[in-house]
Design a protein around this motif. Structure first.
Motif, mmCIF file in Angstrom:
data_model
loop_
_atom_site.group_PDB
_atom_site.id
_atom_site.type_symbol
_atom_site.label_atom_id
_atom_site.label_comp_id
_atom_site.label_asym_id
_atom_site.label_seq_id
_atom_site.Cartn_x
_atom_site.Cartn_y
_atom_site.Cartn_z
ATOM 1 N N PHE A 222 0.817 -1.169 0.074
ATOM 2 C CA PHE A 222 -0.022 0.215 0.180
ATOM 3 C C PHE A 222 0.887 1.363 0.021
ATOM 4 C CE2 PHE A 222 -2.366 2.970 2.306
ATOM 5 C CZ PHE A 222 -3.519 3.379 1.375
ATOM 6 N N GLY A 223 1.938 1.241 0.963
ATOM 7 C CA GLY A 223 2.673 2.574 0.932
ATOM 8 C C GLY A 223 3.356 2.942 -0.191
ATOM 9 N N PHE A 224 4.037 1.754 -0.799
ATOM 10 C CA PHE A 224 4.865 1.938 -1.998
ATOM 11 C C PHE A 224 3.832 2.212 -3.369
ATOM 12 C CE2 PHE A 224 6.697 0.266 -5.998
ATOM 13 C CZ PHE A 224 8.289 0.863 -5.799
ATOM 14 N N SER A 225 2.668 1.942 -3.460
ATOM 15 C CA SER A 225 1.692 2.229 -4.533
ATOM 16 C C SER A 225 1.174 3.633 -4.282
ATOM 17 C CB SER A 225 0.527 1.171 -4.268
ATOM 18 O OG SER A 225 0.675 -0.045 -4.403
ATOM 19 N N ILE A 226 0.992 4.104 -3.039
ATOM 20 C CA ILE A 226 0.419 5.503 -3.074
ATOM 21 C C ILE A 226 1.589 6.391 -3.270
ATOM 22 C CG2 ILE A 226 -0.058 7.017 -1.095
ATOM 23 C CD1 ILE A 226 -2.434 5.713 -1.700
ATOM 24 N N TYR A 227 2.749 6.039 -2.643
ATOM 25 C CA TYR A 227 4.026 6.936 -2.962
ATOM 26 C C TYR A 227 4.327 7.072 -4.591
ATOM 27 C CZ TYR A 227 7.869 9.779 -1.475
ATOM 28 O OH TYR A 227 8.688 10.832 -1.390
ATOM 29 N N CYS A 228 4.320 5.981 -5.194
ATOM 30 C CA CYS A 228 4.827 6.155 -6.643
ATOM 31 C C CYS A 228 3.512 6.702 -7.510
ATOM 32 C CB CYS A 228 4.921 4.603 -6.924
ATOM 33 S SG CYS A 228 6.517 3.747 -6.498
ATOM 34 N N GLY A 229 2.381 6.494 -7.015
ATOM 35 C CA GLY A 229 1.318 7.031 -7.534
ATOM 36 C C GLY A 229 1.235 8.566 -7.413
ATOM 37 N N LEU A 230 2.147 9.279 -6.522
ATOM 38 C CA LEU A 230 2.305 10.549 -6.441
ATOM 39 C C LEU A 230 3.543 10.878 -7.212
ATOM 40 C CD1 LEU A 230 1.073 11.177 -2.761
ATOM 41 C CD2 LEU A 230 -0.176 11.818 -4.835
ATOM 42 N N ALA A 231 4.572 10.332 -7.004
ATOM 43 C CA ALA A 231 5.874 10.733 -7.248
ATOM 44 C C ALA A 231 5.997 10.515 -8.920
ATOM 45 C CB ALA A 231 7.026 10.118 -6.415
ATOM 46 N N VAL A 232 5.672 9.341 -9.419
ATOM 47 C CA VAL A 232 5.916 9.100 -10.795
ATOM 48 C C VAL A 232 5.138 10.164 -11.469
ATOM 49 C CG1 VAL A 232 5.625 7.537 -12.722
ATOM 50 C CG2 VAL A 232 6.448 6.810 -10.600
ATOM 51 N N PRO A 233 4.199 10.587 -11.602
ATOM 52 C CA PRO A 233 3.571 11.641 -12.418
ATOM 53 C C PRO A 233 3.866 12.927 -12.196
ATOM 54 C CG PRO A 233 1.803 10.064 -11.456
ATOM 55 C CD PRO A 233 2.986 9.791 -10.731
ATOM 56 N N ASN A 234 4.355 13.396 -11.130
ATOM 57 C CA ASN A 234 5.191 14.368 -10.783
ATOM 58 C C ASN A 234 6.385 14.724 -11.474
ATOM 59 O OD1 ASN A 234 5.622 17.065 -9.039
ATOM 60 N ND2 ASN A 234 7.262 16.018 -8.473
ATOM 61 N N TRP A 235 7.137 13.566 -11.551
ATOM 62 C CA TRP A 235 8.434 13.666 -12.347
ATOM 63 C C TRP A 235 8.187 13.627 -13.968
ATOM 64 C CZ3 TRP A 235 10.767 10.735 -16.147
ATOM 65 C CH2 TRP A 235 11.985 10.903 -16.538
ATOM 66 N N VAL A 236 7.232 12.836 -14.528
ATOM 67 C CA VAL A 236 6.812 12.839 -15.645
ATOM 68 C C VAL A 236 6.282 14.187 -16.389
ATOM 69 C CG1 VAL A 236 5.583 11.690 -17.657
ATOM 70 C CG2 VAL A 236 6.380 10.506 -15.823
ATOM 71 N N ASN A 237 5.574 15.015 -15.482
ATOM 72 C CA ASN A 237 5.067 16.004 -15.888
ATOM 73 C C ASN A 237 6.206 17.224 -15.867
ATOM 74 O OD1 ASN A 237 2.111 15.736 -16.098
ATOM 75 N ND2 ASN A 237 1.894 15.615 -13.885
ATOM 76 N N LYS A 238 7.278 17.040 -15.215
ATOM 77 C CA LYS A 238 8.241 18.016 -15.157
ATOM 78 C C LYS A 238 9.319 17.546 -16.209
ATOM 79 C CE LYS A 238 8.038 19.393 -10.189
ATOM 80 N NZ LYS A 238 8.557 19.343 -8.927
ATOM 81 N N ASN A 239 9.182 16.418 -16.782
ATOM 82 C CA ASN A 239 10.390 16.091 -17.551
ATOM 83 C C ASN A 239 9.823 15.144 -18.799
ATOM 84 O OD1 ASN A 239 12.957 16.497 -15.923
ATOM 85 N ND2 ASN A 239 11.589 15.652 -14.451
ATOM 86 N N PRO A 240 9.012 15.891 -19.629
ATOM 87 C CA PRO A 240 8.056 15.058 -20.576
ATOM 88 C C PRO A 240 9.257 14.827 -21.547
ATOM 89 C CG PRO A 240 7.554 17.381 -20.642
ATOM 90 C CD PRO A 240 8.287 17.128 -19.382
ATOM 91 N N GLU A 241 10.286 15.496 -21.900
ATOM 92 C CA GLU A 241 11.075 15.384 -23.106
ATOM 93 C C GLU A 241 12.104 13.955 -22.744
ATOM 94 O OE1 GLU A 241 13.175 17.344 -19.900
ATOM 95 O OE2 GLU A 241 11.287 17.727 -20.720
ATOM 96 N N ARG A 242 12.194 13.463 -21.475
ATOM 97 C CA ARG A 242 12.913 12.298 -21.267
ATOM 98 C C ARG A 242 12.246 11.083 -21.699
ATOM 99 N NH1 ARG A 242 16.529 13.129 -17.056
ATOM 100 N NH2 ARG A 242 17.128 15.486 -17.309
ATOM 101 N N LEU A 243 10.961 11.009 -22.313
ATOM 102 C CA LEU A 243 10.327 10.073 -22.561
ATOM 103 C C LEU A 243 10.317 10.049 -24.194
ATOM 104 C CD1 LEU A 243 7.227 9.995 -20.141
ATOM 105 C CD2 LEU A 243 8.950 8.360 -20.112
ATOM 106 N N HIS A 244 11.271 9.603 -24.748
ATOM 107 C CA HIS A 244 11.380 9.543 -26.080
ATOM 108 C C HIS A 244 11.893 8.205 -26.615
ATOM 109 C CE1 HIS A 244 12.164 11.391 -29.936
ATOM 110 N NE2 HIS A 244 13.295 10.757 -30.016
#
Length: 616
Positions: A475-497
């Motif tokens: 539960f803890g890992f799922s919640i934390y990644c559900g907040l951390a991963v979208p935050n990083w992707v929104n700030k670094n969209p150019e890294r997904l290429h």
């Protein structure tokens, strides 16, 4: 159960002739079939099968409409800029009326033919991100002249074609993606997956519906924190502190004629009262010029005249129709992006079904009801694509949260809300008037609703052994990644290429949807890390679905209208359909651990109280 005004058609046996509910606990714990109420339904003023008086249905339906209004209005306004419509408020009001109208149709379809829970349907934010990603492609970027209000002639054919060809592209992608959702629902694939979805998957999914929205809710409330705080204070005051305060109201009865009766006004209408009072406060501050008139000043959007152009230009009557913007077009990039949104929407909706069932005191939905619910939502997206809302439809988490505050779980109230949405779509002036609710009022309401939704999601963990380090990690890992991963992707969209634009868009949409990231990790870890069924909460989860005294009620709640599938249309061909309800004597084996019930061939007869039952 707290007292409320009642009428003779209310099934509760504690109703008295003077039209007032008594507060006798012994009588309140009985259902209309003399079965004990489940603990989750004992606090409700009206349960899912109850029918409140017609005037209560209307007012509560309007309250549900107002609860969903912020999200319904936000979707067209968010898309307006990328559709080149930021300087065309008249067309924005047309989109607003269309989404009201289609949401009303989809709500009625879901209540009568879908999962049959009191859930409002409306535009989905899961489709906004892929829609904006598609419209940001070089092909669909708005020309520079559409960004200058002095150069835009909203009645010119050139401008009309500019925005219509973009919304037609959205329509085509939504139409194709909706077929995928209908296939997943009506084929039973989503029901099959529910065998592997337990509390550790549902909890992070529901919690992450609301947790990532703290930023947008805070921004809306931050337009004027004084107005937002007033709205929050009023909702909390009415729903928590004054819920047991009875207000005398005049009542006309056949026996006593005109007399007064007690009505628990604050318990039934906390959100509606808070919105109206906050809206009135903003109006008074506007006409007295206490709020700033400069558009760049803090608190300007709290004025009630900032959205006056929508009200003045909207027509009185306008009936939306399919294909009103032209023939839809289809592109591969748009289809893949919207399909990613469909996946997130389905996970969200399944979580909403369980949360709603819990709040209204209903048994957890069986697989055939979930299959129907997802299939009907796919049909709703198909209708939204045909009508041209620029968006799809999904179950509204905000209204699920409202159920816990109003304590009214009757699905007839949602039927009334669907009719209200239809009327708002037809009467353009009235719908546009509701759209003038100041932004900080909506933001204050969302802060309360999103907090309730988060708590509802976390409450699913009561079935899980939270002393287990395994479950704490999942539960803890799922919640934390559900907040951390979208935050990083929104700030670094150019890294997904990856070199493939369409694939990049799909990956970006999935990784920026917190409830998808958290729900997927919860699903993956819960089904791969070793753990007993009891430790994972699946035994308690299934036990709730298998209680014999709830089986008849589950059939009554989730079965199709008029006994279709249980008393009529029970042939072998229909019983093989994944979304078809089972005959009453087969209801025991619907969900979870298989059960073999020895019953007679006459499916219409009830099983004898002492009938033998063998659990496999």
């Amino acid at each position: 159960m707290n007292s409320a005004i009642a009428s003779p058609e209310h099934p509760d046996p504690s109703w008295r002739g003077d039209g007032v509910f008594s507060s006798q606990e012994g009588s309140q714990d009985k259902k209309k079939d003399d079965q004990p109420r489940s603990p989750s339904s004992s606090h409700l003023a009206y349960s899912i099968l109850d029918i409140p008086p017609w005037y209560l249905c209307i007012f509560l339906g309007i309250q549900h409409f107002l609860t969903a209004l912020g999200a319904l209005v936000a979707v067209p306004f968010i898309l307006a800029k990328d559709l080149c419509l930021q300087h065309d408020p008249l067309t924005q009001s047309y989109l607003l009326s269309t989404i009201f109208f289609v949401s009303g149709i989809c709500t009625l379809l879901q209540v009568f033919l879908g999962v049959r829970l009191p859930i409002l349907q409306g535009g989905t934010f899961a489709f906004v991100a892929p829609s904006l990603a598609m419209l940001s492609l070089p092909t669909w970027k708005c020309p520079a002249w559409t960004l200058n209000a002095s150069l835009v002639n909203t009645s010119s054919p050139e401008f009309t074609e500019e925005w219509q060809k973009r919304i037609r592209e959205l329509q085509g992608a939504i139409l194709v993606a909706s077929c995928v959702q209908m296939l997943v629902g009506f084929s039973g694939l989503i029901g099959f997956l529910m065998r592997f979805i337990g509390p550790l998957t549902i909890a992070p999914t529901i919690a992450l519906m609301a947790l990532p929205l703290f930023d947008s809710a805070g921004n809306d409330a931050g337009i004027h924190w004084g107005i937002a705080a007033t709205t929050i204070f009023l909702i909390v005051l009415f729903s928590q502190y004054l819920k047991n305060i009875a207000v005398p109201v005049p009542v006309y009865g056949r026996e006593k004629k005109c007399h007064t009766s007690k009505f628990y006004l604050f318990q039934v209408f906390p959100v509606l009262l808070a919105l109206c009072l906050s809206w009135l406060l903003c109006f008074v501050l506007t006409i007295t010029n206490a709020l700033p008139s400069a558009p760049t000043a803090y608190g300007y959007l709290a004025r009630t005249d900032t959205k006056g152009n929508v009200l003045s230009q909207a027509p009185w009557f306008r009936v939306p129709y399919p294909g009103q913007w032209g023939l839809p077009t289809i592109s591969l990039a748009g289809v893949f992006g919207i399909i990613a949104g469909v996946i997130s929407s389905m996970v969200e909706s399944v979580g909403d079904y369980y949360a709603c069932a819990r709040l209204v005191g209903a048994p957890p939905p069986p697989r055939h009801a979930i299959n129907r619910g997802i299939g009907i939502e796919g049909l709703g997206c198909l209708l939204a694509g045909a009508w041209g809302t620029g968006n799809g439809t999904t179950s509204y988490s905000e209204n699920v949260g409202a159920l816990s505050i109003t304590r009214v779980g009757s699905r007839m109230v949602i039927v009334a809300a669907g009719c209200v949405l239809l009327l708002m779509g037809i009467f353009g002036k009235i719908g546009a008037a509701f759209a003038t609710i100041p932004t900080p009022v909506i933001g204050g309401m969302f802060l309360v609703m999103f907090g309730v939704i988060t708590a509802v999601g976390i409450s699913n963990l009561q079935y899980v052994d939270m002393n287990s380090s395994r479950n704490l990690f999942v539960f803890g890992f799922s919640i934390y990644c559900g907040l951390a991963v979208p935050n990083w992707v929104n700030k670094n969209p150019e890294r997904l290429h990856t070199g493939i634009l369409q694939l990049d868009q799909v990956i970006q949409v999935l990784l920026t949807t917190g409830m998808f990231v958290g729900g997927f990790l919860g699903f993956l870890l819960d089904n791969t890390i070793p753990g007993s069924l009891e430790e994972r909460g699946l035994l308690a989860w299934n036990h709730i679905q298998e209680e014999s005294e709830e089986t008849a009620r589950a059939s009554e709640i989730y079965g199709l209208p008029c006994g279709i599938g249980t008393r009529f249309c029970t042939s072998a061909c229909t019983r093989g359909l994944p979304f078809w309800p089972r005959p009453e004597c087969e209801g025991q084996s619907e969900v979870g651990v298989s059960q073999l019930t020895l019953c007679s061939r006459d499916s219409s007869a009830e099983r004898p109280k002492g009938a033998a039952e063998t659990a496999m």
